[in-house]
Design an enzyme around this catalytic site. Structure first.
Site, PDB file in Angstrom:
ATOM      1  N   CYS A  63      19.224  31.664-118.267  1.00  0.00           N
ATOM      2  CA  CYS A  63      18.290  31.534-119.389  1.00  0.00           C
ATOM      3  C   CYS A  63      17.507  32.822-119.651  1.00  0.00           C
ATOM      4  CB  CYS A  63      17.343  30.364-119.159  1.00  0.00           C
ATOM      5  SG  CYS A  63      16.251  30.570-117.744  1.00  0.00           S
ATOM      6  N   ARG A 109       3.262  27.286-125.047  1.00  0.00           N
ATOM      7  CA  ARG A 109       3.901  27.758-123.812  1.00  0.00           C
ATOM      8  C   ARG A 109       2.786  27.933-122.789  1.00  0.00           C
ATOM      9  NH1 ARG A 109       8.718  30.514-122.319  1.00  0.00           N
ATOM     10  NH2 ARG A 109       8.417  32.018-120.632  1.00  0.00           N
ATOM     11  N   ARG A 150      18.637  30.232-128.757  1.00  0.00           N
ATOM     12  CA  ARG A 150      17.271  29.729-128.722  1.00  0.00           C
ATOM     13  C   ARG A 150      16.728  29.611-130.148  1.00  0.00           C
ATOM     14  NH1 ARG A 150      13.691  30.362-124.528  1.00  0.00           N
ATOM     15  NH2 ARG A 150      12.213  29.507-126.042  1.00  0.00           N
ATOM     16  N   HIS A 157      11.367  22.736-119.859  1.00  0.00           N
ATOM     17  CA  HIS A 157      11.663  23.756-120.869  1.00  0.00           C
ATOM     18  C   HIS A 157      12.718  23.193-121.831  1.00  0.00           C
ATOM     19  CE1 HIS A 157      11.780  27.446-122.878  1.00  0.00           C
ATOM     20  NE2 HIS A 157      12.151  28.279-121.921  1.00  0.00           N
TER      21      HIS A 157
END
Length: 296
Positions: free
Chosen positions: A253, A99, A281, A126
């Site tokens: 999100c 990330r 997720r 993403h």
């Protein structure tokens, strides 16, 4: 050949379906511990609640282990070239999740790593969020047929990956952004090549008129704090509030800036499925991890 996921179209449409099917199956029934004794190295330049917890808990559920590697723990691009980090870390772990800010960094990691690399977010994309989004929509509506989605807000990294994923899933998508904040041309072209280019507009009300789902995200992303006042002015009229939503399903999100891109009332309403997104997720990433483990 080692497979990685740097954006959602690193999968074929068929592979995307397979990953989503696997995610749904793992969510419903589990699958023992298919990644027993395997390790995920998690490289973080940007902090995150959902990304860290979902990957770490997911690896535990799958029988494996996750190692958090924050900016103070390793020398990613600072004191050691990224290609050296990629090759060294590959000798210790079975997967790498990164990330980071610069998308080029995750591309370089994947180029030199000898294990799968997963993009946990960059400034450009993403894909893990898109996998969770598609899983959530599929759960809510029983599939993607005749489902229409309106993105309202910034054409940011989350939006750009969702545009590509929506094209792969043949979702009807309209993107409403202020002028100057639309999706990149290369993203539009990728979506068109995959079969479904989104409609675009600068009018949120027109975008949501025939939509089943309204999706939004923060206007001021991490690292853009110096643009805050300008963005708040530019995005006037793009807030997802009761009058815009009506009876439509709402996605976000997270984290949300309540009172900016979305009102507290909408986020707390029965229309919002944001907590399903957040949970998914983990399930979507579990599906991806187990699928990647089978590609070597």
């Amino acid at each position: 050949m080692v497979r990685s996921l740097l954006d959602v179209d690193d999968l074929t449409a068929t592979e995307l379906d397979t990953v989503l099917d696997r995610a749904a199956e793992l969510k419903a029934h589990g699958d023992g511990q298919p990644l027993e004794d395997q390790t995920l190295g998690m490289i973080f330049e940007k902090p995150s609640t959902r990304t860290r917890i979902s990957f770490e808990t997911g690896m535990t559920q799958l029988g494996g282990h996750a190692i958090f590697l924050g900016p103070d723990d390793i020398h990613l691009g600072h004191g050691e070239p990224i290609k050296d980090t990629a090759r060294a870390v590959s000798r210790y772990v079975d997967f790498i999740m990164a990330r980071v800010f610069d998308h080029a960094d995750v591309v370089e990691l994947a180029e030199y790593a000898t294990v799968p690399v997963i993009n946990g977010l960059t400034d450009d994309a993403h894909p893990c969020q898109t996998l969770a989004d598609l899983l959530t929509i599929r759960e809510r509506f029983g599939g993607f047929d005749d489902v229409s989605v309106a993105w309202v807000g910034d054409g940011n990294n989350v939006c750009q990956s969702f545009v590509v994923g929506a094209a792969m899933a043949d979702l009807d998508l309209t993107v409403a952004t202020p002028e100057g904040y639309g999706i990149a041309d290369n993203v539009r072209k990728r979506a068109a090549a995959l079969g479904t280019e989104p409609e675009t507009t600068h009018d949120p009300e027109a975008a949501v008129a025939d939509a089943d789902v309204i999706y939004t995200d923060v206007w001021v992303s991490m690292g853009q704090e110096d643009q805050r006042e300008q963005k708040l002015a530019d995005f006037e009229g793009f807030q997802v509030d009761d009058s815009l939503v009506g009876d439509k399903t709402v996605m976000h999100c997270l984290p949300a800036h309540r009172g900016e891109e979305i009102t507290d009332d909408v986020l707390e309403s029965d229309n919002a499925i944001v907590w399903d997104q957040a949970e998914n997720r983990m399930h979507a990433q579990n599906g991806l991890l187990t699928w990647l483990a089978e590609q070597e």
